[in-house]
Design a protein around this motif. Structure first.
Motif, PDB file in Angstrom:
ATOM      1  N   SER A  20      26.981 -16.769  53.139  1.00 31.37           N
ATOM      2  CA  SER A  20      28.135 -17.661  52.976  1.00 31.37           C
ATOM      3  C   SER A  20      28.269 -18.102  51.519  1.00 31.37           C
ATOM      4  O   SER A  20      27.650 -19.088  51.096  1.00 31.37           O
ATOM      5  CB  SER A  20      27.976 -18.891  53.875  1.00 31.37           C
ATOM      6  OG  SER A  20      28.986 -19.824  53.585  1.00 31.37           O
ATOM      7  N   GLU A  36      36.205 -14.830  48.475  1.00 28.93           N
ATOM      8  CA  GLU A  36      35.184 -15.632  47.789  1.00 28.93           C
ATOM      9  C   GLU A  36      34.964 -15.130  46.354  1.00 28.93           C
ATOM     10  O   GLU A  36      34.812 -15.920  45.427  1.00 28.93           O
ATOM     11  CB  GLU A  36      33.848 -15.565  48.556  1.00 28.93           C
ATOM     12  CG  GLU A  36      33.898 -16.013  50.009  1.00 28.93           C
ATOM     13  CD  GLU A  36      33.824 -17.523  50.174  1.00 28.93           C
ATOM     14  OE1 GLU A  36      34.241 -18.258  49.267  1.00 28.93           O
ATOM     15  OE2 GLU A  36      33.342 -17.958  51.244  1.00 28.93           O
ATOM     16  N   TYR A  45      37.407 -16.441  43.846  1.00 26.30           N
ATOM     17  CA  TYR A  45      37.165 -17.808  43.376  1.00 26.30           C
ATOM     18  C   TYR A  45      35.984 -17.851  42.417  1.00 26.30           C
ATOM     19  O   TYR A  45      35.961 -18.658  41.502  1.00 26.30           O
ATOM     20  CB  TYR A  45      36.945 -18.754  44.574  1.00 26.30           C
ATOM     21  CG  TYR A  45      38.199 -19.534  44.930  1.00 26.30           C
ATOM     22  CD1 TYR A  45      39.445 -18.909  44.926  1.00 26.30           C
ATOM     23  CD2 TYR A  45      38.156 -20.886  45.249  1.00 26.30           C
ATOM     24  CE1 TYR A  45      40.597 -19.605  45.246  1.00 26.30           C
ATOM     25  CE2 TYR A  45      39.313 -21.593  45.569  1.00 26.30           C
ATOM     26  CZ  TYR A  45      40.515 -20.951  45.560  1.00 26.30           C
ATOM     27  OH  TYR A  45      41.659 -21.641  45.872  1.00 26.30           O
ATOM     28  N   CYS A  46      35.005 -16.987  42.640  1.00 27.27           N
ATOM     29  CA  CYS A  46      33.886 -16.920  41.691  1.00 27.27           C
ATOM     30  C   CYS A  46      34.399 -16.548  40.301  1.00 27.27           C
ATOM     31  O   CYS A  46      33.899 -17.006  39.291  1.00 27.27           O
ATOM     32  CB  CYS A  46      32.871 -15.856  42.117  1.00 27.27           C
ATOM     33  SG  CYS A  46      31.664 -16.458  43.269  1.00 27.27           S
ATOM     34  N   GLY A  68      30.648 -19.617  50.141  1.00 27.45           N
ATOM     35  CA  GLY A  68      31.211 -20.966  50.085  1.00 27.45           C
ATOM     36  C   GLY A  68      30.130 -22.023  50.198  1.00 27.45           C
ATOM     37  O   GLY A  68      30.090 -22.991  49.427  1.00 27.45           O
ATOM     38  N   ARG A  80      36.449 -11.671  53.780  1.00 26.39           N
ATOM     39  CA  ARG A  80      35.953 -12.951  53.281  1.00 26.39           C
ATOM     40  C   ARG A  80      35.300 -12.777  51.907  1.00 26.39           C
ATOM     41  O   ARG A  80      35.472 -13.605  51.015  1.00 26.39           O
ATOM     42  CB  ARG A  80      34.929 -13.483  54.288  1.00 26.39           C
ATOM     43  CG  ARG A  80      34.428 -14.862  54.052  1.00 26.39           C
ATOM     44  CD  ARG A  80      33.790 -15.393  55.323  1.00 26.39           C
ATOM     45  NE  ARG A  80      32.739 -14.536  55.832  1.00 26.39           N
ATOM     46  CZ  ARG A  80      31.442 -14.687  55.536  1.00 26.39           C
ATOM     47  NH1 ARG A  80      31.065 -15.660  54.735  1.00 26.39           N
ATOM     48  NH2 ARG A  80      30.534 -13.880  56.042  1.00 26.39           N
ATOM     49  N   ASP A  95      33.550 -20.652  57.445  1.00 27.85           N
ATOM     50  CA  ASP A  95      34.593 -20.209  56.520  1.00 27.85           C
ATOM     51  C   ASP A  95      35.967 -20.481  57.132  1.00 27.85           C
ATOM     52  O   ASP A  95      36.873 -20.942  56.458  1.00 27.85           O
ATOM     53  CB  ASP A  95      34.447 -18.715  56.237  1.00 27.85           C
ATOM     54  CG  ASP A  95      35.623 -18.175  55.427  1.00 27.85           C
ATOM     55  OD1 ASP A  95      35.748 -18.583  54.264  1.00 27.85           O
ATOM     56  OD2 ASP A  95      36.400 -17.368  55.964  1.00 27.85           O
ATOM     57  N   GLY A 124      39.237 -19.186  48.679  1.00 33.49           N
ATOM     58  CA  GLY A 124      37.784 -19.037  48.740  1.00 33.49           C
ATOM     59  C   GLY A 124      37.084 -20.385  48.765  1.00 33.49           C
ATOM     60  O   GLY A 124      37.731 -21.440  48.752  1.00 33.49           O
ATOM     61  N   PHE A 125      35.747 -20.351  48.814  1.00 40.13           N
ATOM     62  CA  PHE A 125      34.904 -21.556  48.797  1.00 40.13           C
ATOM     63  C   PHE A 125      35.237 -22.522  49.939  1.00 40.13           C
ATOM     64  O   PHE A 125      35.018 -23.727  49.813  1.00 40.13           O
ATOM     65  CB  PHE A 125      35.045 -22.322  47.473  1.00 40.13           C
ATOM     66  CG  PHE A 125      34.528 -21.607  46.247  1.00 40.13           C
ATOM     67  CD1 PHE A 125      33.921 -20.361  46.333  1.00 40.13           C
ATOM     68  CD2 PHE A 125      34.648 -22.183  44.986  1.00 40.13           C
ATOM     69  CE1 PHE A 125      33.448 -19.717  45.188  1.00 40.13           C
ATOM     70  CE2 PHE A 125      34.179 -21.537  43.842  1.00 40.13           C
ATOM     71  CZ  PHE A 125      33.590 -20.307  43.950  1.00 40.13           C
TER      72      PHE A 125
END
Lengths: 366, 490
Positions: A84, A325, A328-329, A86, A321, A35, A177-178
């Motif tokens: 993870s 993330e 972004y989802c 991402g 983190r 990440d 994110g990602f």
């Protein structure tokens, strides 16, 4: 086996166990690292390992049919996202792109993609003017061998090799994110809209969209599970306000909301899968599952950070983190509000078609 | 740095249009209002000229070099006198209180909350010297900050309260009773010996002076909670670690370690055992409104970048023409305005009590004494003696009554929680609207989203602030409130 997994079939349990072993042995210890500084070589090695357990060809015809493929995709991504998110999105992008490649180039040997020797990435695009397709975020795009562009609801997909002169890629530096998916921004110039494209049916366009959305919902579910587990552990250890955190009612409510989020996300994902298997079309159900699961992931991650207090905000503890993330989802591949409007947009059509077919709307469900 | 009067007037008009509540300031004390307008204008100039061009680059740099500190940016703030905003005028400062400081924070944090937090954490270190009425340290430390500021040398301060196993616990009297403290201060001849660690201390690695709280008897933490002044370089004091934060990276959060660190008796602020009551409670009443303002500034910054995005054409269409974007903008504006009202209300509440103390005749008359006397050993020792501390403490309690401070703390806690939630909501909403659009505005909004979360955590988590509000405003008066309800319902 986690919360909400009581009704899984033997086959699904086996899938979950296999991916869980991969997660624990290979992913957990590098999750923070990929990440923070996602080295392409490291990601490639992980990708090959994921391929060895079938995660890079979940939706492939050779993987045992759509039912097993969907379960692999959803349960596998959920389990990978637990460590993870991402990297899970990288796997998802590859699988959706591979599905499109198989559909459009039936004679080509795509075995290298399934074995993890080659990588594909899916570019959910918009048509910019008449001459360019643009994708803001392409998970896996920076190091993919092939990128598949597709404007949802359009009749074409555009698979392009990385070396194609019409393709322009820009690495997204330090996205929120990602990160572990090595995302890129991508443009494909097509002098005319259809140039280099392969025609597909509207049903297949919907299939691609459903796969992407269902996968994202599963990634979000993995985030929520992680948020609950790490928060629960911390709440049992951390003493504050005259008691362990878990002794405080408000903190237990936060944890309970996360557990609720897992149950609802899983139910929405399962419902979307069922609708897809029975009817072949499940776009509104997949959109609903993605919106619901990503919302719960977001709220769970935020509350997870809050439960951890100052430690939750620091990189080394890994909770922050989840929050990045989850965001972004929520906003990939397009604004959540747009997804909601799409659901509403689909609904009247279904109502009209069901009415025309003389069905009882109350029994049909959504 | 001299700001033309015309620009100050324009800044004042802008403030009044956005903060109608401040109209009474303008009418009753136009000089104080002019000072506010001047400060806000200075912060805006500093933000535009110095923060804006480097904020994203610094944030990126600090992701990998987390112990880097942008001294050049702090030096650039000195001509604007941002390090002496709340330092009393009698030692050469700007004499601002919570209202002025909160507005300054909002302005700075709309550009970069990390930079704003450097100034904020510095003020948090100064505030205990003010609220404890430590005249000696006004002359010793605050005067030094002002003098060095004028010479172009930044002298920073910090406040160290949080411990590795006690964050929320050390900010609330009832929780402190059962806190699992790791830090201790043992009384020895001529002073105290400190052992243990403090963590997440903003400016902790760069401050010259740190105001630190510790129990002198860990079995009775509330009764023995004491405030000390620590100077960088003291034997036994080290900074072993600077944290890697998700946001507000420009302002370092450091771990402080103490191994048999001797602190002389005269470095105790007020008296042993007064660290929590009134010490920390007064400090929080003063500081939580500005934290609400920091959060409001973050929300405003995100809103402004989002507005810019919404007005850029994409495929011939401006997002702002879409109803969902219009609703989002309206919602952001609403939340920001509500957040402003709450922090301003809290700041005014605090200023109305502490402000009277700071502008009291007695304190102002100290300014008439020549500097040569005020910096003399006799004068400093007099005010640092038991008698001197008692006198200055009495003056403060005369003006700042306990019930007023409790109320100010309740409003401040409300403002802090509302501000933090606003910052998270606005930045989150903006990102949702952006979808997958990768653009310059997105970089700023993503940064604001990361920065915003900290405002729900530091200065007491929002949950603690809510409990403080309950205890101060609802729980304490529960019987009275229920009695009133009964009358109304019958």
């Amino acid at each position: 086996m986690g919360l909400g997994d009581e009704l899984l079939t033997e086959e699904e349990r086996a899938i979950l166990e296999t991916v869980s072993q991969f997660r624990k042995k290979e992913l957990e210890n590098v999750a923070l690292e990929i990440d923070e500084t996602p080295e392409p070589e490291k990601i490639s090695d992980l990708f090959k390992s994921a391929a060895s357990i079938g995660m890079c060809s979940c939706l492939s015809c050779a993987s045992g049919g759509a039912s097993a493929g969907l379960s692999e995709l959803t349960l596998g991504l959920r389990e990978i996202a637990y460590a993870s998110p991402g990297f899970a999105v990288l796997i998802l992008s590859h699988n959706v792109a591979l599905l499109a490649l198989e559909h459009t180039s039936k004679d080509a040997d795509l075995g290298a993609f399934g074995r993890g020797e080659k990588r594909a990435a899916f570019a959910a695009s918009i048509l910019k003017g008449e001459g360019t397709l643009e994708a803001g975020i392409v998970p896996g795009g920076w190091n993919a061998d092939v990128i598949v562009f597709h404007v949802f609801d359009d009749a074409f997909v555009y698979p392009v090799e990385k070396t194609d002169a019409r393709l322009k890629l820009e690495k997204i530096e330090n996205p929120l994110g990602f990160r572990a998916s090595l995302p890129a921004r991508a443009w494909l110039s097509v002098a005319q809209h259809v140039e280099g494209g392969t025609e597909i049916s509207s049903e297949f366009s919907e299939t691609l969209q459903c796969a992407l959305l269902l996968g994202l919902a599963s990634v979000a579910s993995g985030i929520t599970r992680r948020a609950l587990d790490v928060s629960h552990s911390y709440a049992k250890e951390r003493y504050q306000g005259g008691d362990y955190i878990i002794g405080h009612e408000q903190m237990r409510i936060y944890l309970a909301e996360m557990a609720l989020g897992i149950q609802i996300s899983d139910a929405a994902i399962q419902h979307a899968k069922d609708v897809w298997m029975k009817r072949g079309q499940a776009l509104s159900a997949c959109k609903a599952a993605k919106c619901a699961a990503s919302r719960f992931a977001m709220s769970s991650a935020l509350n997870g950070v809050q439960i951890h207090g100052g430690y939750g905000y620091m990189r080394d503890y890994g909770t922050e983190r989840l929050m990045r993330e989850a965001k972004y989802c929520q906003s990939y591949p397009k604004a959540e509000q747009e997804e909601l409007l799409d659901i509403v947009g689909i609904f009247p059509e279904r109502v009209a078609s069901q009415r025309a077919a003389g069905r009882d709307l109350c029994k049909g469900g959504f | 740095m001299e700001i033309p009067s015309g620009e100050i007037r324009l800044a004042g008009e802008r403030i009044l249009s956005e903060f109608p509540m401040l109209e009474h300031f303008n009418r009753s004390n136009s000089k104080a209002f002019e000072n506010i307008a001047k400060t806000v204008k200075a912060c805006a100039d500093y933000g535009r000229r110095h923060i804006l061009p480097v904020a994203l680059r610094l944030d990126e740099k600090l992701k990998d070099e987390h112990d880097y500190f942008p001294w050049e940016l702090v030096r650039a703030a000195l001509p604007y006198r941002l390090l002496s905003l709340i330092i009393p005028k009698i030692v050469g400062g700007q004499g601002g209180l919570a209202v002025l400081f909160s507005l300054a924070m909002e302005e700075l944090c709309a550009y970069c909350p990390g930079v704003g937090n450097i100034i904020g954490a510095h003020a948090l270190g100064i505030a205990p010297l003010l609220v404890c009425g430590s005249i000696t340290y006004w002359e010793k430390i605050l005067r030094e900050i002002v003098c060095e500021e004028k010479k172009g040398n930044p002298v920073l301060m910090a406040a160290a309260v949080t411990e590795p196993s006690a964050g929320t616990d050390v900010e609330e009297p009832n929780f402190l009773k059962t806190a699992r403290l790791t830090m201790s201060a043992k009384k020895v001849k001529g002073g105290y010996v400190l052992n243990g660690r403090k963590c997440f201390i903003s400016n902790g690695s760069v401050a010259k002076y740190i105001v630190l709280c510790s129990a002198t008897d860990k079995s009775r933490p509330l009764e023995t909670w004491t405030t000390f002044i620590i100077q960088k370089g003291m034997d036994g004091f080290t900074v072993p670690r600077v944290e890697i934060k998700m946001g507000q990276r420009v302002c370092p959060a450091a771990e402080l370690s103490f191994e048999d660190c001797f602190v002389p008796e005269e470095n105790v602020l007020s008296f042993e055992g007064t660290g929590m009551q009134p010490g920390t409670l007064l400090l929080l009443a003063a500081s939580r409104a500005p934290v609400g303002a920091i959060a409001t500034g973050i929300a405003r910054g995100a809103y402004e970048w989002f507005l810019r995005w919404a007005n850029k054409s994409r495929n011939g269409v401006k997002p702002a023409s879409r109803q969902r974007v219009q609703m989002a903008l309206a919602e952001m504006k609403t939340r920001i305005q509500v957040s402003r009202w709450t922090y301003l209300n809290a700041a005014m509440s605090f200023d109305s009590s502490m402000g009277r103390a700071m502008s009291s005749t007695l304190l102002r008359s100290l300014g008439l004494i020549p500097d040569s006397i005020r910096t003399s050993e006799i004068y400093l020792n007099l005010f640092n003696s038991r008698l001197g501390k008692r006198v200055s403490g009495s003056i403060l309690s005369l003006y700042a009554r306990e019930d007023e401070i409790t109320r100010a703390l309740a409003f401040a806690s409300l403002a802090k929680a509302v501000g933090g939630d606003t910052a998270m909501h606005v930045t989150s909403l903006a990102l949702e609207q952006l979808g997958s659009d990768i653009c310059e505005e997105r970089l700023w909004i993503e940064k604001a989203f990361r920065d915003a979360k900290l405002t729900q955590i530091y200065e007491g988590t929002n949950q603690l602030n809510m409990l403080t509000l309950f205890a101060a405003e609802i729980g304490k008066n529960l019987r009275v409130e229920m009695g009133k309800l009964k009358e109304r319902h019958v």
